[in-house]
Design a protein around this motif. Structure first.
Motif, short mmCIF file in Angstrom:
data_model
loop_
_atom_site.label_atom_id
_atom_site.label_comp_id
_atom_site.label_asym_id
_atom_site.label_seq_id
_atom_site.Cartn_x
_atom_site.Cartn_y
_atom_site.Cartn_z
N VAL A 1 3.99 -3.31 -13.45
CA VAL A 1 4.69 -4.59 -13.61
C VAL A 1 3.78 -5.79 -13.42
O VAL A 1 4.17 -6.92 -13.70
N GLU A 2 2.56 -5.56 -12.93
CA GLU A 2 1.65 -6.66 -12.60
C GLU A 2 0.38 -6.55 -13.44
O GLU A 2 -0.27 -5.50 -13.46
N ASN A 3 0.03 -7.63 -14.12
CA ASN A 3 -1.15 -7.62 -14.97
C ASN A 3 -2.45 -7.53 -14.17
O ASN A 3 -2.56 -8.10 -13.08
N ASN A 4 -3.43 -6.82 -14.73
CA ASN A 4 -4.82 -6.84 -14.24
C ASN A 4 -4.95 -6.58 -12.74
O ASN A 4 -5.72 -7.25 -12.05
N ILE A 5 -4.22 -5.59 -12.24
CA ILE A 5 -4.37 -5.24 -10.82
C ILE A 5 -5.00 -3.86 -10.73
O ILE A 5 -4.74 -2.98 -11.56
N PHE A 6 -5.84 -3.68 -9.72
CA PHE A 6 -6.57 -2.43 -9.50
C PHE A 6 -6.16 -1.88 -8.14
O PHE A 6 -6.33 -2.54 -7.12
N MET A 7 -5.57 -0.65 -8.14
CA MET A 7 -5.11 -0.05 -6.89
C MET A 7 -5.51 1.43 -6.86
O MET A 7 -5.85 2.03 -7.88
N MET A 8 -5.47 1.99 -5.65
CA MET A 8 -5.72 3.42 -5.47
C MET A 8 -4.64 4.00 -4.57
O MET A 8 -3.99 3.27 -3.80
N GLU A 9 -4.47 5.31 -4.68
CA GLU A 9 -3.60 6.03 -3.75
C GLU A 9 -4.20 7.41 -3.49
O GLU A 9 -4.67 8.08 -4.42
N PHE A 10 -4.16 7.83 -2.23
CA PHE A 10 -4.57 9.17 -1.85
C PHE A 10 -3.46 9.81 -1.03
O PHE A 10 -2.81 9.15 -0.22
N GLY A 11 -3.23 11.09 -1.29
CA GLY A 11 -2.19 11.80 -0.55
C GLY A 11 -2.33 13.29 -0.74
O GLY A 11 -3.23 13.78 -1.44
N THR A 12 -1.44 14.03 -0.12
CA THR A 12 -1.45 15.48 -0.26
C THR A 12 -0.93 15.86 -1.64
O THR A 12 -0.18 15.09 -2.26
N PRO A 13 -1.30 17.03 -2.17
CA PRO A 13 -0.79 17.44 -3.49
C PRO A 13 0.73 17.58 -3.46
O PRO A 13 1.34 17.89 -2.44
N GLY A 14 1.34 17.31 -4.61
CA GLY A 14 2.78 17.53 -4.73
C GLY A 14 3.66 16.42 -4.21
O GLY A 14 4.85 16.64 -3.96
N THR A 15 3.13 15.22 -4.05
CA THR A 15 3.95 14.10 -3.58
C THR A 15 4.43 13.22 -4.73
O THR A 15 5.12 12.24 -4.51
N GLY A 16 4.04 13.57 -5.96
CA GLY A 16 4.51 12.82 -7.12
C GLY A 16 3.67 11.61 -7.46
O GLY A 16 4.18 10.63 -8.03
N LYS A 17 2.38 11.66 -7.17
CA LYS A 17 1.52 10.48 -7.41
C LYS A 17 1.45 10.10 -8.89
O LYS A 17 1.32 8.93 -9.23
N THR A 18 1.51 11.09 -9.78
CA THR A 18 1.46 10.80 -11.22
C THR A 18 2.82 10.93 -11.89
O THR A 18 2.96 10.61 -13.07
N TYR A 19 3.81 11.36 -11.15
CA TYR A 19 5.12 11.71 -11.71
C TYR A 19 5.73 10.57 -12.51
O TYR A 19 6.13 10.73 -13.66
#
Length: 461
Positions: free
Chosen positions: A206-224
């Motif tokens: 929803v926000e233009n030109n923003i760069f973010m990261m996320e790290f977590g355990t497998p199976g939490t739906g990070k790409t879902y």
């Protein structure tokens, strides 16, 4: 049905879908937003057995399996007409010597040089932007293959003001439940903070030109969510992407993914720790994340695409204080590059989805095609009057820009109508400062540069 579900149906009507039934009866091989559109079309009031049978017959008749493409192409050759369900996309060829002014791609038939009728393009301009899923009627006259009629399976026009007005009927707890259900998850499994963390994954949508990261355990739906709810997002593997694919192909004069989509998600970036991002990609991303521009071979391009990078936590005991240095290649951890990172989403606080019977929503939510269009249009909304109420101390220009963008994104996701109490505003500003503070702490841990040795404070006025 809960009270907020009744209110949702009353306020948004056909934009609302029974998510459990939609997920259970998802049409294999089609994106969620297309599947839900078709289920809504054939099961207008309720998903029924007869409606499902009609949907499946329609798909079976017109969706082409890759193994059968030659059979269907022969049908087109003999009969001169064929109706196909696919994602159609058109390029325009200008100049003398171009055989066809329009160049239509029909992936299921392995055709990339058909034509498209001008009337179809005038009615459905998105065919020339990022492509559209739908039913295409293809004609063949012995020499020319042409798209002559098209019915989109994605909503082409949404009034985002209706969403903003409808939001006023709900409190923030109810709206969070709606949003989590729309993504496809069971809101009962998450605390309010966890819901906010889950939604903050969508900020680059929803926000233009923003760069973010996320790290977590497998199976939490990070790409879902990126794979299922938006036609404007694209999931890619950081290790497989090339410069021409991402930026611009000089050989074909074709825009790369960074220009074609609202947001790109680099998946499993922890897997490229040894090699890191390729140098030509890293250097141009470095340029793009600062200015929203990049050049390749003398061709300059401008984009508003957001970048989200996700990865699994490094093996062994989780060391939060040294997360980025342990998860990323040393060549991708320069202080200048990390300073372009708006924030890191604490995916480590989200538990694995686990048992599907308990993990997925049991409630109504927005249909994926509607939500896809809404979050795309919300990219044009700016809550400057809200950001003007935030005072930041010990914050650099990049800190301020990052925090404002995160707050702006959370406003769109949770308070799109722009009405927010002081306590609610404090809650999302605290989250934004936390995400950015994590970047500063990691940068200081890696570079030891004193400019990152600070504690960002804020006040609301």
């Amino acid at each position: 049905m809960e009270l907020w579900e009744s209110l949702l149906k009353d306020n948004f009507g056909s934009a609302v879908v029974d998510k459990p039934k939609a997920i259970k009866n998802e049409i294999q091989g089609l994106p969620r937003y297309v599947s839900e559109y078709l289920l809504g079309y054939f099961c207008e009031d309720e998903i029924t057995e007869s409606g499902l049978q009609e949907t499946n017959r329609y798909i079976a008749e017109h969706r082409i399996d890759s193994k059968e493409k030659e059979k269907f192409k022969n049908t087109l050759r003999v009969d001169g007409v064929l109706k196909v369900i696919d994602k159609f996309k058109v390029k325009i060829n200008l100049g003398k010597g171009k055989k066809n002014p329009t160049q239509l791609e029909i992936p299921s038939l392995a055709i990339n040089n058909a034509e498209a009728d001008d009337a179809v393009l005038a009615e459905h301009p998105r065919l020339m932007i990022d492509g559209l899923w739908g039913m295409g009627e293809i004609n063949y006259n012995g020499t020319e293959t042409k798209l002559v009629n098209f019915k989109p399976f994605q909503l082409s026009d949404i009034d985002v003001d209706e969403l903003k007005e409808g939001r006023s009927a709900f409190n923030s707890d109810e709206w969070l439940n709606i949003m989590i259900s729309t993504v496809g998850l069971n809101y009962e499994n998450y605390s309010r903070r966890e819901k906010l963390i889950l939604l903050s994954r969508l900020i680059p949508m929803v926000e233009n030109n923003i760069f973010m990261m996320e790290f977590g355990t497998p199976g939490t739906g990070k790409t879902y969510a990126y794979e299922n709810i938006s036609s404007y997002s694209r999931v890619i593997s950081g290790s497989n992407i090339t410069g021409p694919q991402l930026f611009y192909n000089l050989g074909t004069n074709q825009d790369g993914l960074l220009v074609q989509y609202d947001v790109l998600l680099f998946d499993e970036i922890d897997k490229i720790k040894k090699s890191g991002l390729a140098e030509d990609i890293y250097s141009k991303l470095f340029q793009y994340l600062e200015s929203g521009k990049f050049d390749r071979g003398g061709v300059e391009k401008v984009s508003e695409c957001g970048i989200m990078m996700v990865g699994n936590l490094p093996p062994g005991e989780f060391d939060k204080n040294n997360l980025l240095v342990n998860a990323l290649n040393p060549g991708n951890t320069s202080s200048a590059f990390l300073d372009r990172l708006a924030g890191v989403v604490p995916g480590w606080e989200i538990k694995s989805i686990g048992n599907p019977n308990m993990a997925y929503t049991k409630n109504f939510g927005f249909a994926a095609d509607y939500f896809s269009e809404v979050i795309h249009k919300l990219r044009r909304t700016d809550y400057q009057y809200i950001k003007n109420r935030i005072r930041l101390d010990e914050a650099s220009g990049r800190d301020t820009k990052a925090i404002h963008r995160i707050v702006n994104g959370m406003m769109k996701l949770v308070y799109p109508h722009g009405e927010i109490s002081d306590n609610e505003l404090k809650e999302i500003v605290e989250l934004a400062v936390e995400y950015r503070q994590f970047v500063c702490d990691q940068n200081y841990s890696i570079s030891k540069e004193n400019i990152f040795n600070k504690k960002i404070e804020f006040s609301i006025y």
